[in-house]
Design an enzyme around this catalytic site. Sequence first.
Site, short mmCIF file in Angstrom:
data_model
loop_
_atom_site.label_atom_id
_atom_site.label_comp_id
_atom_site.label_asym_id
_atom_site.label_seq_id
_atom_site.Cartn_x
_atom_site.Cartn_y
_atom_site.Cartn_z
N ASN A 40 39.06 26.60 46.12
CA ASN A 40 39.56 25.40 46.81
C ASN A 40 39.12 24.16 46.05
OD1 ASN A 40 40.41 27.24 48.68
ND2 ASN A 40 38.84 26.74 50.19
N CYS A 97 36.00 33.23 46.42
CA CYS A 97 35.87 33.05 47.87
C CYS A 97 36.69 31.88 48.37
CB CYS A 97 34.41 32.92 48.26
SG CYS A 97 33.61 31.50 47.50
N HIS A 149 71.58 37.50 62.82
CA HIS A 149 70.76 36.62 62.01
C HIS A 149 69.35 36.51 62.57
CE1 HIS A 149 69.07 32.69 60.88
NE2 HIS A 149 69.55 33.01 59.70
N GLY A 196 34.86 29.20 43.75
CA GLY A 196 35.30 28.45 44.91
C GLY A 196 36.60 27.77 44.52
N ARG A 230 80.88 37.19 45.81
CA ARG A 230 79.63 37.37 46.55
C ARG A 230 78.41 36.95 45.73
NH1 ARG A 230 79.63 43.60 48.12
NH2 ARG A 230 78.30 42.84 49.82
P1 ADP Z 1 75.28 38.64 52.23
O1 ADP Z 1 74.47 38.71 50.99
O2 ADP Z 1 75.05 37.41 53.01
O3 ADP Z 1 75.19 39.90 53.03
P2 ADP Z 1 77.75 39.65 51.20
O4 ADP Z 1 78.16 39.28 49.84
O5 ADP Z 1 77.13 40.98 51.34
O6 ADP Z 1 76.81 38.53 51.77
O7 ADP Z 1 79.08 39.57 52.06
C1 ADP Z 1 79.21 39.12 53.36
C2 ADP Z 1 80.05 40.11 54.17
O8 ADP Z 1 81.31 40.36 53.58
C3 ADP Z 1 79.38 41.45 54.29
O9 ADP Z 1 79.59 41.93 55.59
C4 ADP Z 1 80.10 42.30 53.29
O10 ADP Z 1 80.07 43.65 53.61
C5 ADP Z 1 81.50 41.74 53.35
N1 ADP Z 1 82.20 41.94 52.08
C6 ADP Z 1 81.83 41.50 50.88
N2 ADP Z 1 82.65 41.90 49.92
C7 ADP Z 1 83.61 42.64 50.53
C8 ADP Z 1 84.75 43.34 50.07
N3 ADP Z 1 85.07 43.41 48.79
N4 ADP Z 1 85.50 43.98 50.99
C9 ADP Z 1 85.17 43.93 52.30
N5 ADP Z 1 84.11 43.29 52.81
C10 ADP Z 1 83.33 42.64 51.93
MG MG Z 2 75.49 41.71 52.41
#
Ligand code: ADP
Ligand code: MG
Length: 881
Positions: free
Chosen positions: A773, A836, A458, A771, A93
């Site tokens: 700018n 300003c 999103h 100023g 992640r």
């Molecule tokens: P973002 O920053 O885009 O939210 P994440 O790293 O949080 O990305 O992960 C995307 C998705 O995957 C999230 O829904 C997160 O909860 C899920 N996720 C990440 N790591 C795990 C894990 N170890 N087990 C289960 N779900 C996970």
């Molecule tokens: Mg997340």
Amino acid sequence: MSKKYVYMFKEGNGKMRELLGGKGANLAEMTNLGLPVPQGFTISTEACTQYYEDGKQINKDIQAEIMENIDKLEKLVGKKFGDKQNPLLVSVRSGARASMPGMMDTILNLGLNEEVVEVIAAKSGNPRWAWDCYRRFIQMYSDVVMEVGKKYFEQLIDKMKEKKKVTQDVELTADDLKELASQFKAEYKAKIGKDFPTDPKEQLFGAIKAVFRSWDNPRANIYRMDHDIPYSWGTAVNVQMMAFGNMGNDSGTGVAFTRNPATGEKGLMGEFLVNAQGEDVVAGVRTPMPIAQMKEVFPEAFAQFENVCKTLENHYRDMQDMEFTIENKKLYMLQTRNGKRTAAAAIKIACDLIDEKMISEQEALMQIDAKSLDMLLHPTFDTKALKDADKNNVVGKGIAASPGAATGTIVFTAEDAVEEGKKGKKVILVRLETSPEDIEGMKYAQGILTVRGGQTSHAAVVARGMGTCCVSGCGDIKMHEEEKYFELAGKTFREGDALSLDGSTGNIYDCAIKTVPADPNSGYFGRIMSLADKYKALGVRTNADTPSDAKQAAAFGAQGIGLCRTEHMFFDADRIGAFREMICSDTVEEREAALAKIEPMQQADFEGLFEALGGYPVTIRFLDPPLHEFVPTEEADIKALAKAQNKSVKRIHEIIDSLHEFNPMMGHRGCRLTVTYPEIAVMQTKAIIKAAINVKKKHSAWNIVPEIMIPLTGEVKEMKFVKDIVVKTADAEIKAAGVKLKYEVGTMIEIPRAAITADEIATEAEFFCFGTNDLTQMTFGFSRDDAGKFLGAYYGAKIYESDPFARLDQKGVGSLMKTAVELGRKTRPNMHCGICGEHGGDPSSVEFCHNIGLSYVSCSPYRVPIARLAAAQANIKNPRK
Ligand code: ADP
Ligand code: MG
Ligand code: MG
């Protein structure tokens, strides 16, 4: 000892954001709080920086350190990568210091291959789950690591569902998913020309590199620019054991906030999906259930989750945004952070937390993103117009995902939104669902309407971040995106049709609805603003050229006018004639005659300004712009001017030609006009002084001290030349009126020479106002009007990270300002110094101005509340003695 790049969750804590990123630091913090977090480790942001320094390679040392931590993790959880008995599966992640939701990439279920998937299928007795994990992994890995487009995989899933006559992913069987996995691998091979990697370690390093790389992807770059996040920060990578929400009906996944991120209302708010994984909830794959319903499905896990929420909110003393998964009824926490929120929610939450005695007033102020207040100043629907529309024009209802009122015409693509938006058109972007590619378009839209997705989709998250109104998940819409129309309530809506959205109720209207401006003086907004005034040291003034602007700014809390641009008072059709006569005069007498016509108009305007500000200081700047900006270009106007001045048309043309300049920005403007035509300064002085005397007569209690500001000074003798004219005229005027009136004569500091010789300039100037700018323009040596053409390339090449005209260049322009303040106050210790330029309303620039000891910032009326809060935050961070 060499530098440490990798930290087990147990080794970190919440304060280590810079090193571990927000996600990593909070995973560590939650681990230490004893919450149920799947274990793992974080590869630091410094490793990311090192990766780029090493030419996009993970060097041997860091590789080794990662492998050591894999070992530790394997021992800790009793599972092993690629094992035939007890295989370890992880997520990889991304996580930067500041949260950048969905901007960078995450891969789940890593560690699977043909053998491992059979092992877990057999051991769990749940082959459907095993194959679901595998097909998801191939899909994510291909998309992220190899940049094979998502859509090919989605098409394959759609085909499979069609073949099986089902509508939802969860209805696909183990065999279907197995079949899909092999189709995916074939797709991968066809696009990449290599077999899908089977070695978990190879997969792991591929994924880590992909996360590092995603720091530089286009959506991350756009997000960073919009949120002032420096490129140099880098992202951390979290490697974490999987928790499985897709194991069947005893499992699930969800996201939740401890308070409502749209309104600030206290209480859990979120969404949950049974038998699902990761992004399923936010991607709008299926419509999730509200979090409250989770109580019925998983009563024990829900009770535990409610406790976790309390623990986290009390611990962080702020509203939390959490991700979690239930695996076979057991709760796992996957993320927590201080939740993003609308400005309306931010001010309510801040006030509530003060009342709940969770935080102090200062902490409450620090919690609010000053820039976001802008949202609260956006118009809302006119109550009466809305009532009528509620009766007749509601065509549908979606989820109230991001509050606000939006009225505009329909577009169906982000590109169209950008194109129309750039033309100044107000548009509503209507999409099935949005994705990060749509962000640019979402910025230009007044409002966003989506067919799919909930509160945490999103579209909803991004819209709230931008302060744009959003109604999401209106499932009644029959969308024909390609053909650019949709059907709703028996009507057909096409591109260009009018539509209004109410982001607070979710209502959709088939018409335009009148809007009205917001009120910052009551309710939570009013309370926060008065707290801001209590804690700030900087004054906040406004840039206003007309009495109506000045009134608006005073309502927003302005404590004076820092800049009135007198040339803006001449654009009106009924005034420009006299002004043109003044410019096209051949003799002093002619010019004075024209000026005599202008003087009463100016005086009336100035009276209006003094009245609007009720005794607060008013700075009026003398005429500044290049004169040729005002000369007529239409033949009819030229003829009229010739007639008025008793001149030939030919003569007027000659005068106009003579006014042409090669570089007007550096030409005959500012105080140079007074040096050539002192009579202009005489007229402006008279108008100001007479206006001040009149208003003072009416309001004897007001302390009226007009501040006369000379633009574009570069040399003290020039300043003296102009000041002498002003003083002589003003004193004569005051004497003739037989009254007492104080006034000040100061200067703009907008030429580098003036900043550097500020000690000399201050022998004449009684105050300074930056100023910025022009000062930015003159310091960089490029003009505001031309910079747009090449600044894009500068951002692309990372030479500049932000627009120096929007965000003060503290290093260059800022150091000139600092020098000028120091030198000026050496000569004249108590002189007031302000700013300003446009920067006066930018929070980071306001902080800088506070730190260099300015007396006030002055900004456009709608940014006054932002500047007030930013000034308070600056003083809380760095209190002024
Ligand atoms: P973002 O920053 O885009 O939210 P994440 O790293 O949080 O990305 O992960 C995307 C998705 O995957 C999230 O829904 C997160 O909860 C899920 N996720 C990440 N790591 C795990 C894990 N170890 N087990 C289960 N779900 C996970
Ligand atoms: Mg997340
Ligand atoms: Mg200027």
